[in-house]
Design an enzyme around this catalytic site. Structure first.
Site, short mmCIF file in Angstrom:
data_model
loop_
_atom_site.label_atom_id
_atom_site.label_comp_id
_atom_site.label_asym_id
_atom_site.label_seq_id
_atom_site.Cartn_x
_atom_site.Cartn_y
_atom_site.Cartn_z
N HIS A 224 0.84 -1.21 0.00
CA HIS A 224 0.00 0.00 0.00
C HIS A 224 0.87 1.26 0.00
O HIS A 224 0.61 2.20 -0.76
CB HIS A 224 -0.94 -0.02 1.22
N ASP B 118 -6.11 1.63 -2.14
CA ASP B 118 -6.82 1.40 -0.88
C ASP B 118 -7.64 0.11 -0.93
O ASP B 118 -7.68 -0.65 0.04
CB ASP B 118 -7.72 2.59 -0.55
#
Length: 145
Positions: free
Chosen positions: A75, A119
């Site tokens: 991420h 996300d």
């Protein structure tokens, strides 16, 4: 102008100058939180991921401690790529939905699509990765080299 008015004006100006030095809060953090909750169907509160391993939370260094921590590193790397594209991932708002099959993105701009995909990928990764309580709030100075 009365001296009291000048003091009030001065106080307002000083407070505005101080406020301009405060960095903005990540606006999409709330959205990311909802994506996480949707992906894991509420089984674990989002804040449990805020201080986990070497990469979940602020910063990140060293080798991820487990699969969940690797989700956070991926991420972070994804946000890094978004920044290279000229996007501001922590400030980018996007449209998403929580359907019966889990969360999905529905956005318009390239930056929104990319950041939402970052996300979404992380939220789904969190949902399928085991959570190890011993990796919460670790001493990163010792374990993340």
């Amino acid at each position: 102008m009365y001296p009291a008015h000048l003091l009030v004006l001065l106080a307002v100006c000083v407070s505005l100058l101080g406020a301009s030095a405060i960095p903005p809060l990540p606006l999409n953090l709330v959205q990311f939180t909802y994506l996480i909750q949707c992906a894991n169907k509420g089984s674990r509160a989002s804040y449990h991921y805020a201080d986990y391993g070497c990469y979940c939370g602020a910063g990140g260094s060293g080798t991820p401690v487990d699969e969940l921590d690797r989700c956070c590193k991926v991420h972070d790397d994804c946000y890094g790529e978004a920044e290279k594209m000229g996007c501001y991932p922590k400030l980018t708002m996007y449209n998403y939905y929580c359907g019966t099959e889990g969360p999905y993105c529905n956005t318009k701009t390239d930056c929104q699509r990319y950041v939402c995909a970052c996300d979404l990928q992380a939220a789904k990764c969190f949902a399928r990765s085991p959570y190890n309580n011993k990796n919460y709030n670790i001493d990163t100075s010792k374990r993340c080299k």
